[in-house]
Scaffold this motif. Structure first.
Motif, PDB file in Angstrom:
ATOM      1  N   ASP A  33      -3.136   0.099  -3.826  1.00 39.61           N
ATOM      2  CA  ASP A  33      -3.980   0.739  -2.822  1.00 39.61           C
ATOM      3  C   ASP A  33      -3.232   1.973  -2.296  1.00 39.61           C
ATOM      4  O   ASP A  33      -2.331   1.861  -1.481  1.00 39.61           O
ATOM      5  N   ALA A  34      -3.585   3.136  -2.825  1.00 41.31           N
ATOM      6  CA  ALA A  34      -2.778   4.325  -2.524  1.00 41.31           C
ATOM      7  C   ALA A  34      -3.626   5.457  -1.989  1.00 41.31           C
ATOM      8  O   ALA A  34      -4.780   5.612  -2.361  1.00 41.31           O
ATOM      9  N   GLY A  35      -3.027   6.220  -1.102  1.00 43.59           N
ATOM     10  CA  GLY A  35      -3.682   7.418  -0.596  1.00 43.59           C
ATOM     11  C   GLY A  35      -2.792   8.625  -0.833  1.00 43.59           C
ATOM     12  O   GLY A  35      -1.573   8.541  -0.697  1.00 43.59           O
ATOM     13  N   PHE A  36      -3.409   9.718  -1.228  1.00 42.01           N
ATOM     14  CA  PHE A  36      -2.668  10.965  -1.457  1.00 42.01           C
ATOM     15  C   PHE A  36      -3.115  11.955  -0.392  1.00 42.01           C
ATOM     16  O   PHE A  36      -4.272  12.359  -0.375  1.00 42.01           O
ATOM     17  N   ARG A  47       0.859  -1.191   0.000  1.00 43.08           N
ATOM     18  CA  ARG A  47       0.000   0.000   0.000  1.00 43.08           C
ATOM     19  C   ARG A  47       0.892   1.237   0.000  1.00 43.08           C
ATOM     20  O   ARG A  47       2.056   1.170   0.378  1.00 43.08           O
TER      21      ARG A  47
END
Lengths: 390, 448
Positions: B286-289, B263
């Motif tokens: 599965d990435a968050g910015f 992730r």
């Protein structure tokens, strides 16, 4: 005693130190006074017993905590209850007049020129010496004034916000207008400087909690018969007077570090002298969280406030919330990146589109003061003009 | 659930890119083209630039390389009749190397239409990471002579698998996985969250407060400095971690080579580069910015290149990590306090921290306060945490006119204690320019 000197002198002309305002333990005299009486031109002599009130400081907070601090002997029954009070440097301010009338204090009128000699003057210790001590008598003094005040009925509020946003520019923090707009449905916003003393006391007594940027308006609580909970937004330094008052009133005030500096830019550019909290900005996410934690557990049930309390959640990441409202997105950008002038200009424009000219003006003004953006100054004036027209 | 950045506070920079499916790329040729070392494009026999051989950005956007429209000067010094593949410019920059320079190699993959043919690069820079990658891919290279054009009569020109801000094709992943198979990746202990640190880069390429954040995160993350590692070591670290986090930058493009994808949490400024978003879509990772970088000064004066001039929003980063890849943070009272620093105010929760903790909290709440940073620097120095103290002193020295002597002097002191004599010397000279009488500063000069 000379009308314009905040101290009294003995018969030899020497300054009597215990008549001066004094701060801290040890030497700490805020007023500059000559060591000896400059002129011995005694124009009148009074042989009645009088009470030394001291130099009367007209600044609201200092009046409430220092100028009336020697009046406690007047609380006792007997002959001394009716003594006249000698105050030097008197000023006629509405709240001073209201307070004195409510307390029913008899003021000794000093001659404008020359020296007045008193042969029987009582010099009580002050019930509050800043940063040194505070005595329960200060509360009793104010409760007597409260008893004499004709306090109107006020609508109850969960949180009373003591706003500074209407004060002169040099005494205002950045982003308070924005915070007040965000909180508009959850707090009752008052501008104490536009209210009578009785109205202020009424508003405080009718509220569950009082919050705002730390300042002298909080000293009105000394007069409140019922003392609400309190949240004071501070910089990294908490003034001792507010800590002492909190101890005296047993309030359990939350002192929240909710102000941050914006750097040296504004003070370098502006041509007028500034005072706290100018040059600070309100840490809005931190303040929202603090209010929810300390006095308003339901505050963050408001979806917008909940998102803005943790604005990083508006970033696109796993499980995060979303906001479609462009105005709230613009607000969030400013909260996350408060020194981005681009973000503030954008927010200003969004506010203007919504007809919220005061909110827009605050953003433009901040850009104009912190950067060299001439467009911001023009936009600020345009927003203020629109506000005037409204 | 992955969401589009435009729903939140981030704005996209570049793009948008489309994801091209496997098999949609084309190869032109064989054709006759002239190439010249150092010129980032090839030319038609009549001397016109063959535009498809250059690096191109999005439609209407100026190309990144200044390439002459006509073949400069001289006649070809060589004529080559063998089949070759145009590789394009070989870019030294790590991220551009991984996304652009190798993006025409897809026909060379095992079973590809041009398998085994040599590649012609317009440049021949050498860098350990590039050499390592090219060796792992097992590529044959036709080197251009130092000077003079070469006429290739049978050159193939594949479309790039990644044209920045325009498209990314599935083949770019296949290219990197091929290189990955040829890479000898060392085994490494399994890590939870890998922090891709920028704090060891030059001051113009790092953000303020990253050293502080890394110190706070402590054992919750494994912090690495990719620029100090081989490609194989980087891949090993990424594959051995459950999540990768850090300030957005080219080190995240190493994920293109990873066989197992962790992730990701990207810490961004107000803008998110399309390249990273496109990579996320391509890898289906599965990435968050998270927008958690803020400007330190009202104006952009003195900023060199991203993320210089920004500071890391530590409470926001802690909360974002706690909500995504590091839930353990919430149970760590030390970190929980800094995730909500206002709770350290009197009467809020009764939390207590050490003097050092208070100094940290003060900086987190009032990051523009130079006195708070000087105080924190002193608290770190007292604890022997010289690298943490140094970051605070350097921040003050760079941003403020308030401590023109003390901040650089203390920075020189920390550098000296850390054995970084040359940097201490430079900082001491800064002090002496303001206060020539400083004996301590003179003591940090080289040769003193």
């Amino acid at each position: 005693v000379n009308h314009s000197l905040r101290g009294a002198f003995d018969s030899d002309g020497g300054l009597v130190e215990e008549t001066r305002r004094q701060w801290d333990i040890g030497a700490g005299f805020p007023d500059s006074l000559p060591a000896t009486l400059p002129s011995a031109n005694v124009v009148r002599v009074c042989e009645d017993e009088v009470l030394w009130g001291g130099g009367l400081v007209h600044a609201y907070g200092h009046f409430l905590i220092e100028s009336v601090a020697r009046l406690w002997p007047l609380l006792s029954e007997g002959s001394r209850a009716d003594m006249a009070v000698v105050w030097t440097t008197p000023r006629q301010m509405p709240y001073i007049r209201d307070w004195c009338e409510a307390f029913d204090v008899r003021t000794f009128e000093l001659p404008e020129d020359g020296v007045m000699r008193f042969t029987d003057m009582l010099v009580p210790e002050p019930a509050w010496r800043l940063n040194a001590w505070i005595a329960p008598e200060i509360r009793d003094i104010h409760l007597r004034a409260r008893a004499g005040l004709d306090v109107p009925s006020a609508q109850g509020s969960e949180i009373l916000w003591l706003s500074r946003s209407g004060l002169p520019r040099a005494r205002v923090a950045y982003d308070e207008v924005l915070l007040e707009w965000l909180l508009r449905e959850h707090v009752t916003i008052v501008r104490p400087e536009t209210m009578s003393l009785a109205e202020q006391v009424a508003a405080i007594e009718a509220s569950q909690a009082v919050a705002g940027i730390v300042g002298s308006a909080f000293h009105t609580m000394l007069m409140a018969e019922r003392v609400p909970a309190c949240v004071m937004l501070c910089s990294s330094q908490v003034r001792g007077a507010h800590v002492d008052q909190n101890l005296l009133l047993g309030q359990g005030t939350a002192f929240v570090h909710g102000l941050a500096t914006v750097g040296a830019a504004p003070s370098r550019k502006l041509q007028f002298p500034v005072k706290f909290p100018f040059g600070y900005r309100i840490l809005i996410p931190e303040v929202l969280r603090a209010l929810a934690k300390a006095v308003s557990p339901n505050l963050l049930e408001d979806e917008n406030l909940r998102l803005l309390a943790t604005p990083e959640n508006l970033s696109p990441r796993v499980g995060s919330a979303s906001v479609k409202d462009e105005l709230m997105t613009a607000v969030a950008r400013v909260l996350i990146d408060p020194l981005s002038m681009h973000g503030r200009m954008k927010l200003g424009r969004r506010f203007e589109e919504e007809g919220l000219h005061r909110c827009a003006a605050e953003q433009y003004m901040m850009v104009a003061e912190l950067s060299d953006d001439s467009m911001a100054r023009a936009s600020y004036h345009a927003a203020m003009n629109a506000l005037d027209e409204q | 659930m992955r969401r589009d950045p435009e729903e939140g506070t981030l704005t996209r920079q570049g793009g948008p890119s489309i994801l091209r499916p496997l098999g949609s790329l084309e190869v032109s040729g064989p054709c006759e083209l002239i190439a010249l070392r150092g010129v980032r494009g090839a030319y038609e026999p009549d001397g016109r630039l063959a535009v498809e051989t250059t690096r191109l950005m999005a439609e209407g956007k100026k190309p990144p390389d200044a390439v002459p429209g006509r073949l400069p000067g001289r006649a070809p010094v060589q004529v080559r009749g063998d089949d070759v593949v145009w590789g394009g410019p070989l870019t030294f920059h790590y991220g551009h190397f991984l996304t652009e320079s190798v993006s025409r190699l897809w026909p060379l993959l095992p079973g590809g239409v041009l398998e085994g043919l040599p590649v012609v690069w317009s440049d021949c820079p050498s860098h350990p990471i590039m050499d390592e990658w090219l060796k792992a891919f097992d590529i044959r290279v036709t080197t251009l002579p130092l000077s003079g054009p070469v006429r290739f009569t049978n050159m193939f020109v594949p479309e790039p698998a990644w044209r920045l801000d325009t498209w990314v094709a599935a083949e770019i992943r296949s290219i990197h996985l091929q290189a990955r198979r040829g890479l000898e990746v060392p085994s490494r202990p399994r890590a939870g969250v890998l922090w891709l640190s920028r704090s060891g880069l030059s001051r113009w390429r790092r953000a303020y407060d990253e050293v502080l954040l890394e110190w706070l995160l402590g054992e919750h993350v494994v912090s690495i400095r990719p620029e100090a590692m081989s490609l194989a070591e980087q891949i090993s670290a990424i594959e051995g971690s459950e999540a990768v986090a850090g300030i957005v930058g080219s080190a995240f493009h190493s994920l293109l080579m990873a066989e197992t994808l962790p992730r990701c949490v990207y810490i961004c400024g107000g803008r998110l580069r399309e390249t990273h978003l496109a990579q996320t879509h391509l890898l289906n990772v599965d990435a968050g910015f998270v927008q958690a970088l803020a400007l330190m000064q009202p104006r952009g004066d003195g900023r060199k290149s991203f993320p210089h001039g920004y500071r890391v929003l530590i409470p926001e980063v802690l909360r974002a990590l706690g909500e995504s890849v590091l839930p353990g943070i919430k149970q760590d009272p030390w970190l929980a306090a800094f995730a909500y620093p206002e709770r350290l105010s009197a009467k809020m929760t009764g939390s207590t921290v050490s003097a050092l903790g208070k100094a940290v909290a003060r900086v987190l709440l009032d990051p523009s306060s130079m006195s708070a940073r000087m105080w924190l620097g002193a608290a770190f120095a007292d604890e022997g945490l010289h690298h943490c103290a140094l970051e605070q002193y350097l921040t003050v020295a760079e941003l403020s006119d308030e401590h023109t002597v003390r901040a650089p002097l203390y920075a020189a002191r920390m550098l000296s204690r850390m054995g970084r004599a040359e940097e201490a010397d430079a900082m001491a000279k800064q002090v002496l320019a303001v206060d020539p009488s400083s004996r301590e500063a003179a003591g940090y000069l080289l040769g003193s």
